[in-house]
Structures are given as structure tokens and as C-alpha cells.
Design an enzyme around this catalytic site. Sequence first.
Site, PDB file in Angstrom:
ATOM      1  N   LYS A  94       0.859  -1.189   0.000  1.00  0.00           N
ATOM      2  CA  LYS A  94       0.000   0.000   0.000  1.00  0.00           C
ATOM      3  C   LYS A  94       0.887   1.228   0.000  1.00  0.00           C
ATOM      4  CE  LYS A  94      -4.508   0.699   0.216  1.00  0.00           C
ATOM      5  NZ  LYS A  94      -5.523  -0.275  -0.215  1.00  0.00           N
TER       6      LYS A  94
HETATM    7  N1  GLU Z   1      -7.173  -0.106  -3.511  1.00  0.00           N
HETATM    8  C1  GLU Z   1      -7.902  -1.314  -3.805  1.00  0.00           C
HETATM    9  C2  GLU Z   1      -7.967  -2.203  -2.582  1.00  0.00           C
HETATM   10  O1  GLU Z   1      -7.841  -1.752  -1.481  1.00  0.00           O
HETATM   11  C3  GLU Z   1      -7.383  -2.018  -5.036  1.00  0.00           C
HETATM   12  C4  GLU Z   1      -5.964  -2.455  -4.985  1.00  0.00           C
HETATM   13  C5  GLU Z   1      -5.438  -2.980  -6.306  1.00  0.00           C
HETATM   14  O2  GLU Z   1      -6.201  -3.131  -7.238  1.00  0.00           O
HETATM   15  O3  GLU Z   1      -4.230  -3.232  -6.361  1.00  0.00           O
HETATM   16  O4  GLU Z   1      -8.227  -3.373  -2.681  1.00  0.00           O
END
Ligand code: GLU
Length: 424
Positions: A114
Amino acid sequence: MNPSTGVQSTLTRGPLDDAKAQLAQAVDLLGVSDGVHAMLATPRREMAVAVPLRRDDGSIAVYEGFRVQHNFSRGPAKGGLRFSTAVDLDEVRALAMWMTWKCALVDVPYGGAKGGVALEPREHSTAELERVTRRYTAEILPIIGPEVDIPAPDMGTDEQTMAWIMDTYSVSRGHTVPGVVTGKPISLGGSLGRASATSRGVAHVALMAMKSRGIDPTTATAAVQGFGKVGRGAARFLAEAGVRVQAVSDVDGAIWLEEGIDIARLGEHSDATGSVAGFDSCEPIEPGSLLTLPVDVLVPAAVEGVLTEHNAPQVQASIVVEGANGPTTQAADAILADRGILVVPDILANAGGVIVSYFEWVQSNQAYQWRESEVNDRLAERMTNAWHAVVEQAGARGITYREAATALAVSRVIEAHELRGLYP
Ligand code: GLU
């Protein structure tokens, strides 16, 4: 921690405490060694950067930026990039850990990551957002890449943000690398169906949860907290399935309508005014009260930590579908479980986004585009498989869906780790 008393109050616990407590539960259930537990509790790699921005008026502001790569055992790290003033290193660590479990649970070949920059995107012009995104990307460039770590949109970022990241990365490499991000514009190699994937997945599991509880969607009611990338589509797909969505909120306000809100028209209103507030014949309600309305399904699709020990006793929904990451604190989770409320955990409920991110990455790497129906069918298949695996595990062990989902995911990560072995 309260510095004057040294006591860790449940009120000051954050998402990382919740994420670690969930891991500890899974570890207990699976009988994992302390060493492996410590490895899973610790991010493999973290980067904290300063992100200086030249503002439109010529002044300079500096923001904190982070990228945390929690795990690589099952593949490259994967996860969104968040622009929010609430971003700090511990929040990003928690979100990265949840990405590892989410990817393992829906069986996509990724670890978890993240990123975040601590700023309020609504206070910046498009030009400023472009500069801040490019500078952040330049700072984390050494640790991202299509085989290393693949960012995607999250709160406060969108497909335009991904296009800037892709461009900045590509310029540095000297050639175009579409697979470095997902959630890109379709014209740059984005996947059909990606934009609606998280919401579509939320609605899929909400409908499966209703079915499992004998609730007919055409007579059911729902409340959705958040009208962004996740909540807006979730409300629309639920309404399309016949559910009366009686309440919706965003950062600026909350609205309620007994007979169900016209979500398509609410979308137009929100596009025109920037908020759901003030829509038509809806009654304004206090945003916090949305969580305790007498509806069948509650979808918290905004931020972490909104269901706490204070409001969990008042929740009246029989099903909570976590559109957001980490909306339920550990204390609230225990209360909801005691009260027989079915909580469909985030790592299952909102996994549609990363599932289609995976499809997008596959398409980008092969320079090939799938049909939208193909994307949606494969998304539904993976969500359904993960749902059944969680239901089966929860039934077999007599545990909650969150415990089952986390244990399944953790066991898959451990299996990969053990097969690969510890280097050196
Ligand atoms: N931000 C989204 C999540 O929390 C998608 C993450 C992604 O597609 O890599 O799952």
C-alpha cells in the site's frame, strides 16, 4: 497509547492494531510458530519519502509519502495508493497487510502493498496533483515495477493518477510499461470492467450473504456509507438487484428516503454539486446515524474504524458488507459476532478491485484486451469461489467469516513461504 497513563485505550487503537490482532487470531487457529508469526507481522520493505510540491502560487509544501510492501511470498506486491490527510505509516502498514490476505484469499498471484501521501486532494489543483504524483513516483521508483510492486487507485486517487505514475515510470525506463500500475484509463491499457469491479464484487457478496440468510433482495433494504469508488457503484448494483437503498452518505452529509433512493439520479446530483447532500426529496440525517439504521444490509464503504464498540451495540442490520478496508474495529467485530450479525470481511467483500487489477495486469503484460463480459464473468467466478471457501471454513471451524477468511489467506501465504524456504 495514552502518554500520561501508558494505557493502550481501545479508543486510540488504530488499523494496525486491528490488522495485527486479526493475524494473531489466525495464527492461533492455525498453530503457526512464533518465528513465522513474526515474519507475517512485519512488512518486508518500507519506504518513507518527503514529497515536496511547488504549489501553483510558487510556494513549496512538503508532504509525507509512504510505500509499504508487506509480503512477496506469492508474487509481486500489489495494492493501492491513497491520498488523504489521515495517511500515516501505521495506516499504510495495516492496509498493506490486508492486501496480502486479500490477494491470497481470492487466489491472485500477488503479495500485498500500500502507498499513501498525507494530503487532502480536494485542496489541490489538477496541476498540483500531477506534480505531487510524479514526484512521489520518482521517489519510490526503485521499489516499484510490473514484477515488483504494482500500485492501483485507492481513496483520493484515480485513473488519471495511475496514468501519471505509468508515464513517470516509463520515462525513467525509456519505454512504455503499462503493467506498472492497474486502474489505468482504458486507452492506456486499462481493463474494461476495472472501474466498477470493487462495487460489483461488493454487490455479489452482499447478494450471496442475503441468500444465505433467506433475505429476498427485492424486499430488502440497505444503507451505504460512502459514495466514492466503492459505495457509489455498490449502491447502484444493489438497487439494480431490487434492494431499496434507503440511506447514502459522503464526507459532506447523509440522506435518507423510506422508499429507496434513485441511485442513478443521485449520481448525477453528486457529479453536479460534489456531494449527495441536498438531493431531492431525501431527508438529511446525521452521518453517524446511517450505521445504526433499521436496514437489512449495511455497507460501510468509506474509511477504517467507523464501526466501534460504541455504535456496534446499536447496529440493526443483519448483514454488514465491508466495502471499505478495515471499517470494523476488533472490539466492534466481537460485539457484532455476539449479536449474530453476519460481517462479510473487507478482504472478501471488496476484493473485486484487486481481482480485476490482476486481470488488467495480465492483459497489460500480454498487450491484449479482454471483452467486458469476460472480465465480469471471471470476476464473479472468483468472488463466488472465495465466498464458498470462506463459508465452508467458517462452518467447519465454527468461526466468523473474518476469522475464516484471514485464516485461509494466512495459510496460503505460509504454504508459499514454506515451499520457497527461508533465504539463506
Ligand atoms: N485499492 C484497492 C484495494 O484496497 C485495489 C488495490 C489494487 O487493485 O491493487 O483493494
